[in-house]
Design a protein around this motif. Structure first.
Motif, PDB file in Angstrom:
ATOM      1  N   LEU A   1     -15.801  13.205  42.963  1.00 21.16           N
ATOM      2  CA  LEU A   1     -17.837  13.027  41.811  1.00 21.16           C
ATOM      3  C   LEU A   1     -17.127  12.394  41.114  1.00 21.16           C
ATOM      4  CD1 LEU A   1     -20.411  13.889  41.963  1.00 21.16           C
ATOM      5  CD2 LEU A   1     -19.379  16.346  40.381  1.00 21.16           C
ATOM      6  N   LEU A   2     -18.380  11.279  41.265  1.00 22.95           N
ATOM      7  CA  LEU A   2     -18.576  10.485  40.190  1.00 22.95           C
ATOM      8  C   LEU A   2     -19.762  10.613  39.544  1.00 22.95           C
ATOM      9  CD1 LEU A   2     -16.750   8.381  39.443  1.00 22.95           C
ATOM     10  CD2 LEU A   2     -18.181   6.469  39.932  1.00 22.95           C
ATOM     11  N   LEU A   3     -20.435  10.960  37.713  1.00 28.56           N
ATOM     12  CA  LEU A   3     -21.750  10.983  37.241  1.00 28.56           C
ATOM     13  C   LEU A   3     -21.086  10.218  36.854  1.00 28.56           C
ATOM     14  CD1 LEU A   3     -20.442  14.359  36.382  1.00 28.56           C
ATOM     15  CD2 LEU A   3     -21.839  13.957  38.418  1.00 28.56           C
ATOM     16  N   LEU A   4     -22.497   9.145  37.133  1.00 29.12           N
ATOM     17  CA  LEU A   4     -22.980   7.411  35.978  1.00 29.12           C
ATOM     18  C   LEU A   4     -24.895   7.972  35.386  1.00 29.12           C
ATOM     19  CD1 LEU A   4     -22.537   6.807  39.110  1.00 29.12           C
ATOM     20  CD2 LEU A   4     -21.058   5.036  37.090  1.00 29.12           C
ATOM     21  N   ASP A   5     -24.927   7.962  34.347  1.00 37.49           N
ATOM     22  CA  ASP A   5     -25.487   8.438  33.682  1.00 37.49           C
ATOM     23  C   ASP A   5     -26.444   7.248  33.185  1.00 37.49           C
ATOM     24  OD1 ASP A   5     -27.988   8.996  32.397  1.00 37.49           O
ATOM     25  OD2 ASP A   5     -26.811  10.152  30.503  1.00 37.49           O
ATOM     26  N   GLU A   6     -27.050   6.181  33.590  1.00 37.43           N
ATOM     27  CA  GLU A   6     -27.824   5.212  33.704  1.00 37.43           C
ATOM     28  C   GLU A   6     -27.129   4.085  32.910  1.00 37.43           C
ATOM     29  OE1 GLU A   6     -31.074   4.439  32.545  1.00 37.43           O
ATOM     30  OE2 GLU A   6     -32.275   6.112  33.003  1.00 37.43           O
ATOM     31  N   ALA A   7     -25.791   3.731  34.178  1.00 37.09           N
ATOM     32  CA  ALA A   7     -24.215   2.906  33.771  1.00 37.09           C
ATOM     33  C   ALA A   7     -24.899   1.821  33.556  1.00 37.09           C
ATOM     34  CB  ALA A   7     -23.706   3.709  34.854  1.00 37.09           C
ATOM     35  N   THR A   8     -25.929   1.340  34.027  1.00 34.16           N
ATOM     36  CA  THR A   8     -26.081  -0.649  34.121  1.00 34.16           C
ATOM     37  C   THR A   8     -27.228  -1.096  33.056  1.00 34.16           C
ATOM     38  OG1 THR A   8     -28.132  -0.258  35.641  1.00 34.16           O
ATOM     39  CG2 THR A   8     -25.788  -0.748  36.166  1.00 34.16           C
ATOM     40  N   SER A   9     -27.693   0.248  32.255  1.00 32.49           N
ATOM     41  CA  SER A   9     -27.998  -0.116  30.801  1.00 32.49           C
ATOM     42  C   SER A   9     -27.590  -1.191  29.917  1.00 32.49           C
ATOM     43  CB  SER A   9     -28.550   0.976  29.765  1.00 32.49           C
ATOM     44  OG  SER A   9     -29.214   1.174  28.904  1.00 32.49           O
ATOM     45  N   GLY A  10     -28.970  -2.233  29.680  1.00 31.57           N
ATOM     46  CA  GLY A  10     -28.255  -3.146  29.402  1.00 31.57           C
ATOM     47  C   GLY A  10     -27.709  -4.265  29.946  1.00 31.57           C
ATOM     48  N   LEU A  11     -27.884  -4.495  30.930  1.00 32.54           N
ATOM     49  CA  LEU A  11     -27.010  -5.913  31.578  1.00 32.54           C
ATOM     50  C   LEU A  11     -28.267  -6.280  32.075  1.00 32.54           C
ATOM     51  CD1 LEU A  11     -23.849  -3.687  33.226  1.00 32.54           C
ATOM     52  CD2 LEU A  11     -24.167  -4.856  31.198  1.00 32.54           C
ATOM     53  N   ASP A  12     -27.924  -7.590  32.525  1.00 30.35           N
ATOM     54  CA  ASP A  12     -28.518  -8.476  33.381  1.00 30.35           C
ATOM     55  C   ASP A  12     -28.764  -8.444  34.936  1.00 30.35           C
ATOM     56  OD1 ASP A  12     -26.825 -10.002  35.432  1.00 30.35           O
ATOM     57  OD2 ASP A  12     -25.749 -10.162  33.326  1.00 30.35           O
ATOM     58  N   ILE A  13     -29.508  -8.681  35.000  1.00 34.11           N
ATOM     59  CA  ILE A  13     -29.989  -8.296  36.975  1.00 34.11           C
ATOM     60  C   ILE A  13     -28.760  -8.179  38.255  1.00 34.11           C
ATOM     61  CG2 ILE A  13     -31.434  -8.391  39.258  1.00 34.11           C
ATOM     62  CD1 ILE A  13     -33.628  -8.903  37.385  1.00 34.11           C
ATOM     63  N   LYS A  14     -28.022  -9.531  37.583  1.00 40.38           N
ATOM     64  CA  LYS A  14     -27.487  -9.689  38.188  1.00 40.38           C
ATOM     65  C   LYS A  14     -26.037  -8.557  38.542  1.00 40.38           C
ATOM     66  CE  LYS A  14     -23.843 -12.899  40.442  1.00 40.38           C
ATOM     67  NZ  LYS A  14     -23.595 -14.840  39.918  1.00 40.38           N
ATOM     68  N   THR A  15     -26.083  -8.901  37.487  1.00 36.00           N
ATOM     69  CA  THR A  15     -24.254  -7.987  37.236  1.00 36.00           C
ATOM     70  C   THR A  15     -24.922  -6.225  37.158  1.00 36.00           C
ATOM     71  OG1 THR A  15     -23.834  -9.143  35.125  1.00 36.00           O
ATOM     72  CG2 THR A  15     -23.403  -6.975  35.678  1.00 36.00           C
ATOM     73  N   ARG A  16     -26.137  -5.724  36.637  1.00 40.18           N
ATOM     74  CA  ARG A  16     -26.606  -3.872  37.560  1.00 40.18           C
ATOM     75  C   ARG A  16     -25.899  -4.282  39.529  1.00 40.18           C
ATOM     76  NH1 ARG A  16     -31.649  -3.161  37.135  1.00 40.18           N
ATOM     77  NH2 ARG A  16     -32.871  -4.576  37.190  1.00 40.18           N
ATOM     78  N   TYR A  17     -26.384  -5.290  40.245  1.00 41.65           N
ATOM     79  CA  TYR A  17     -26.212  -5.439  41.469  1.00 41.65           C
ATOM     80  C   TYR A  17     -25.674  -4.998  42.417  1.00 41.65           C
ATOM     81  CZ  TYR A  17     -31.736  -6.221  41.816  1.00 41.65           C
ATOM     82  OH  TYR A  17     -33.030  -6.100  41.879  1.00 41.65           O
ATOM     83  N   SER A  18     -24.783  -6.186  41.055  1.00 36.20           N
ATOM     84  CA  SER A  18     -23.196  -6.623  41.557  1.00 36.20           C
ATOM     85  C   SER A  18     -22.254  -4.999  41.460  1.00 36.20           C
ATOM     86  CB  SER A  18     -22.347  -6.785  40.753  1.00 36.20           C
ATOM     87  OG  SER A  18     -21.219  -6.885  41.189  1.00 36.20           O
ATOM     88  N   ILE A  19     -22.741  -3.979  40.656  1.00 37.61           N
ATOM     89  CA  ILE A  19     -22.383  -2.857  39.742  1.00 37.61           C
ATOM     90  C   ILE A  19     -22.859  -2.057  41.030  1.00 37.61           C
ATOM     91  CG2 ILE A  19     -21.598  -0.578  38.789  1.00 37.61           C
ATOM     92  CD1 ILE A  19     -21.524  -3.194  36.320  1.00 37.61           C
ATOM     93  N   ILE A  20     -24.187  -1.600  41.262  1.00 40.45           N
ATOM     94  CA  ILE A  20     -24.249  -0.669  42.053  1.00 40.45           C
ATOM     95  C   ILE A  20     -24.115  -0.317  43.858  1.00 40.45           C
ATOM     96  CG2 ILE A  20     -26.969  -0.466  43.278  1.00 40.45           C
ATOM     97  CD1 ILE A  20     -27.831  -0.672  41.231  1.00 40.45           C
ATOM     98  N   SER A  21     -23.584  -1.934  44.280  1.00 42.00           N
ATOM     99  CA  SER A  21     -23.881  -2.611  45.396  1.00 42.00           C
ATOM    100  C   SER A  21     -21.557  -1.715  45.518  1.00 42.00           C
ATOM    101  CB  SER A  21     -23.270  -3.896  45.573  1.00 42.00           C
ATOM    102  OG  SER A  21     -22.658  -4.144  46.846  1.00 42.00           O
ATOM    103  N   TYR A  22     -20.841  -1.898  44.231  1.00 36.29           N
ATOM    104  CA  TYR A  22     -19.700  -1.711  44.280  1.00 36.29           C
ATOM    105  C   TYR A  22     -19.849  -0.326  44.779  1.00 36.29           C
ATOM    106  CZ  TYR A  22     -15.506  -0.200  42.603  1.00 36.29           C
ATOM    107  OH  TYR A  22     -13.631   0.485  41.968  1.00 36.29           O
ATOM    108  N   ILE A  23     -20.515   0.255  43.467  1.00 39.17           N
ATOM    109  CA  ILE A  23     -20.236   1.626  43.720  1.00 39.17           C
ATOM    110  C   ILE A  23     -20.697   2.454  44.360  1.00 39.17           C
ATOM    111  CG2 ILE A  23     -21.124   4.082  43.232  1.00 39.17           C
ATOM    112  CD1 ILE A  23     -19.477   2.997  40.969  1.00 39.17           C
ATOM    113  N   LYS A  24     -21.756   1.819  45.832  1.00 40.80           N
ATOM    114  CA  LYS A  24     -22.177   2.410  47.428  1.00 40.80           C
ATOM    115  C   LYS A  24     -20.948   2.359  48.153  1.00 40.80           C
ATOM    116  CE  LYS A  24     -27.295   2.253  46.827  1.00 40.80           C
ATOM    117  NZ  LYS A  24     -28.425   1.361  47.482  1.00 40.80           N
ATOM    118  N   GLU A  25     -20.053   1.298  47.569  1.00 48.56           N
ATOM    119  CA  GLU A  25     -19.174   0.977  48.048  1.00 48.56           C
ATOM    120  C   GLU A  25     -17.646   1.732  48.897  1.00 48.56           C
ATOM    121  OE1 GLU A  25     -17.037  -1.086  51.168  1.00 48.56           O
ATOM    122  OE2 GLU A  25     -18.775  -1.591  50.944  1.00 48.56           O
ATOM    123  N   ILE A  26     -17.181   1.787  47.271  1.00 41.51           N
ATOM    124  CA  ILE A  26     -16.373   3.283  46.850  1.00 41.51           C
ATOM    125  C   ILE A  26     -16.808   4.291  47.507  1.00 41.51           C
ATOM    126  CG2 ILE A  26     -15.381   1.719  44.700  1.00 41.51           C
ATOM    127  CD1 ILE A  26     -16.266   4.086  43.656  1.00 41.51           C
TER     128      ILE A  26
END
Length: 239
Positions: A155-180
């Motif tokens: 189980l992975l818990l992420l609280d506003e994990a992309t806060s303060g990041l640019d859009i490209k980086t945010r989308y990259s992280i979300i995509s990665y999390i969904k992949e794992i």
């Protein structure tokens, strides 16, 4: 299907202010669930209760079928990414990772083996000997996610994990999390106030002033409410 996380009838008060009101939700094994709400809706309080930063006042929370009152059993197989950065800026990436592994009782070898594939995927292979303070915000977030994956949690818990990041980086992280989620069959609770982080096929729980006002697959919620977007649904339900 097994519930990886089950929240049962949680209410919580700060002095006289009731900030969570009979909240219940669950996450199935291998699922990605978004908890969506504006700032002050109660998301961070719920996160603090799940991670035992706050003590339960009523209801119960089960992780892998263990109540969090059984601290060791419930929390031994989860990974956490907090809203505020928690890395030691003066340590290297590797030192931060090894220290976190040691806190979990995992050896250096086991720590690095458990994140071997993710080091490459997150483009951190060449950053291991770099001090964290010398990394940009996106790479720091990736290190925090990598650290949360030490020991292969279920189980992975992420609280506003992309806060303060640019859009490209945010989308990259979300995509990665969904992949794992798919690759590791891991369960994820993704807490956010940002609508553009949510896909039409995501399962979402919307919270307002401490109460869950709706939940379900985004495209189905939009259709049922006869709106054109989740933003419009949210606005209609939170008037």
């Amino acid at each position: 299907m097994i519930n990886q996380l089950e929240i049962r009838n949680i209410s919580y008060k700060y002095e006289k202010d009731l900030v969570l009101k009979n909240v219940s939700l669950n996450i199935k094994k291998g699922s990605f669930l978004v908890l969506l709400g504006l700032n002050g809706a109660g998301k961070s309080t719920l996160f603090a209760l799940i991670t035992r930063l706050l003590k339960l006042q009523s209801g119960d929370i089960l992780i892998n079928n263990y109540s969090i009152s059984n601290y060791k059993k419930a929390l031994e197989n989860i990974g956490i990414v907090f809203q505020e950065p928690t890395l030691d800026l003066d340590l290297t990436v590797k030192q931060n990772l090894v220290f976190s592994g040691a806190l979990k009782g995992i050896s250096f070898k086991e720590t690095m083996l458990s994140i071997k594939d993710e080091l490459s995927t997150l483009e951190l292979e060449n950053k291991l000997d770099v001090r964290v303070r010398d990394l940009n915000g996106g790479h720091r977030r990736r290190v925090e996610i990598l650290r949360a994956l030490i020991g292969e949690p279920s189980l992975l818990l992420l609280d506003e994990a992309t806060s303060g990041l640019d859009i490209k980086t945010r989308y990259s992280i979300i995509s990665y999390i969904k992949e794992i989620v798919k690759k590791r069959n891991i369960s994820v609770l993704w807490i956010t106030h940002l609508f553009d982080e949510i896909d039409e096929n995501d399962k979402v729980v919307i919270i307002k002033k401490g109460e869950i006002i709706t939940s379900g697959i985004v495209c189905e919620i939009v259709s049922e409410n006869k709106k054109d977007s989740l933003t419009e649904v949210f606005e209609s339900l939170t008037k």
